[in-house]
Design a protein around this motif. Structure first.
Motif, short mmCIF file in Angstrom:
data_model
loop_
_atom_site.label_atom_id
_atom_site.label_comp_id
_atom_site.label_asym_id
_atom_site.label_seq_id
_atom_site.Cartn_x
_atom_site.Cartn_y
_atom_site.Cartn_z
N THR A 154 0.63 -1.10 0.00
CA THR A 154 -0.18 0.03 0.09
C THR A 154 0.63 1.28 -0.02
N VAL A 155 1.79 1.18 0.74
CA VAL A 155 2.94 2.38 0.99
C VAL A 155 3.67 2.54 -0.33
N ASP A 156 4.10 1.61 -0.81
CA ASP A 156 4.70 1.49 -2.26
C ASP A 156 3.93 1.90 -3.25
N ARG A 157 2.54 1.73 -3.37
CA ARG A 157 1.71 2.26 -4.40
C ARG A 157 1.48 3.75 -4.14
N ALA A 158 1.30 3.88 -2.75
CA ALA A 158 0.92 5.38 -2.73
C ALA A 158 1.96 6.41 -3.16
N LEU A 159 3.24 6.03 -2.60
CA LEU A 159 4.46 6.76 -3.26
C LEU A 159 4.71 6.76 -4.66
N SER A 160 4.30 5.75 -5.27
CA SER A 160 4.41 5.51 -6.76
C SER A 160 3.71 6.76 -7.41
N ILE A 161 2.46 7.09 -6.87
CA ILE A 161 1.46 8.16 -7.25
C ILE A 161 2.39 9.48 -7.53
N LEU A 162 3.47 9.79 -6.60
CA LEU A 162 3.99 11.03 -6.60
C LEU A 162 4.93 11.42 -7.99
N PRO A 163 5.73 10.42 -8.00
CA PRO A 163 6.27 10.83 -9.42
C PRO A 163 5.64 10.56 -10.89
N LEU A 164 4.56 10.10 -10.76
CA LEU A 164 3.36 10.27 -11.83
C LEU A 164 2.89 11.41 -11.81
N LEU A 165 2.55 12.18 -10.63
CA LEU A 165 1.77 13.37 -10.68
C LEU A 165 2.97 14.37 -10.88
N ALA A 166 4.21 14.20 -10.69
CA ALA A 166 5.30 15.20 -10.98
C ALA A 166 5.30 15.56 -12.39
N GLN A 167 4.94 14.59 -13.19
CA GLN A 167 5.07 14.87 -14.71
C GLN A 167 3.73 15.58 -15.35
N GLY A 168 2.89 15.87 -14.42
CA GLY A 168 1.80 16.82 -14.76
C GLY A 168 0.48 16.02 -14.08
N PRO A 169 -0.54 16.81 -14.11
CA PRO A 169 -1.95 16.28 -13.69
C PRO A 169 -2.49 15.12 -14.21
N ALA A 170 -3.30 14.09 -13.72
CA ALA A 170 -3.37 12.90 -13.74
C ALA A 170 -4.90 12.54 -13.58
N ASP A 171 -5.65 11.89 -14.46
CA ASP A 171 -7.07 11.48 -13.72
C ASP A 171 -6.86 10.26 -13.26
N LEU A 172 -7.96 9.85 -12.43
CA LEU A 172 -8.02 8.54 -11.64
C LEU A 172 -7.93 7.50 -12.75
N GLY A 173 -8.42 7.42 -13.87
CA GLY A 173 -7.96 6.31 -14.65
C GLY A 173 -6.50 6.10 -15.18
N GLN A 174 -5.78 7.17 -15.12
CA GLN A 174 -4.44 7.19 -15.46
C GLN A 174 -3.66 6.80 -14.53
N VAL A 175 -4.17 7.18 -13.19
CA VAL A 175 -3.25 6.63 -11.98
C VAL A 175 -3.51 5.20 -11.72
#
Length: 259
Positions: free
Chosen positions: A4-25
């Motif tokens: 769970t923690v690993d997945r949550a932290l993986s979101i941050l680099p994704l959003l650092a590239q720009g906004p993303a919607d729920l499906g993209q995440v």
């Protein structure tokens, strides 16, 4: 690390590239949308992500605040230390680095004197805030209203006959320090100890730390210590340049108009 923690932290680099919607995440994590939504809600509650009006997510302001705080309160010591050591090797006296944190001014680094007489100061120990040169530099940088509020809350111990006696005198001294861009403690805390200091600026011109050189008058006189001020200021400027990537406006950065 839990999944769970690993997945949550993986979101941050994704959003650092720009906004993303729920499906993209969800697609990036390889999970169902309900799982992605739960993770995003948790990050949102902590201010690490923010949901925009278009329902896309971006990095939250809290994340930037944490990063800025880490840079200003931790990295400055790592950057400053080699400069402090080099100055100490040239002049031989005790060199300190301090920051203003939660109402106290704390030493975060110290390079000992080469002389037998040593300073009692310790890393992590609060300074005598009404007399210490580093404290004057850090408090002088506060906006006027905040400066006045801090000064009026302080006690003014009479360490020596040269100690700052009251809030009015302290505010007057802070105004002088703000204008000239350097500070002293000439026997204000201990009759036998003198100190000169200079500010370290961040990229926005604010003072993020202060450094000083201290020595007992059995080693050098106050006048001799003051003659080292140009070296102290050059060292502080070098740290500021490396820390912020800009050339600090010294002393004008101290002498700028109040916020």
């Amino acid at each position: 690390m839990s999944q769970t923690v690993d997945r949550a932290l993986s979101i941050l680099p994704l959003l650092a590239q720009g906004p993303a919607d729920l499906g993209q995440v969800a697609d990036r994590l390889g999970v169902h949308k309900s799982t992605a939504l739960r993770l995003l809600r948790t990050l949102h509650e902590h201010g690490l992500v923010y949901r925009q009006e278009d329902q896309r997510y971006r990095l939250g302001a809290r994340l930037f605040a944490l990063a800025q705080e880490a840079v200003e309160n931790l990295d400055v010591r790592e950057i400053a230390h080699p400069h402090l050591v080099a100055l100490n090797e040239r002049i031989g006296h005790t060199v300190h680095l301090a920051v203003h944190e939660e109402g106290e001014v704390l030493y975060i680094d110290k390079v000992e004197s080469r002389y037998p007489v040593r300073m009692y100061s310790r890393i992590g120990k609060p300074v005598a805030i009404t007399v210490a040169a580093v404290a004057k530099l850090l408090l002088a940088d506060l906006p006027e209203a905040e400066r006045r509020a801090v000064a009026e809350k302080l006690d003014y111990p009479t360490y020596t006959s040269r100690s700052t006696p009251n809030a009015a005198a302290f505010l007057k001294e802070l105004a002088t320090v703000r204008e000239q861009g350097w500070a002293t403690d000439l026997g204000g805390h201990e009759e036998s100890i003198n100190c000169v200091g200079a500010p370290i600026h961040g990229a926005d011109g604010r003072v993020v730390a202060a450094m000083s050189v201290s020595a007992p008058n059995v080693v050098v006189t106050a006048e001799e210590l003051l003659s080292l001020l140009p070296q102290v200021r050059r060292t502080a400027e070098a740290i500021s340049r490396e820390y912020s990537g800009t050339t600090p406006n010294t002393p004008s950065a101290q002498g700028r108009s109040d916020d």
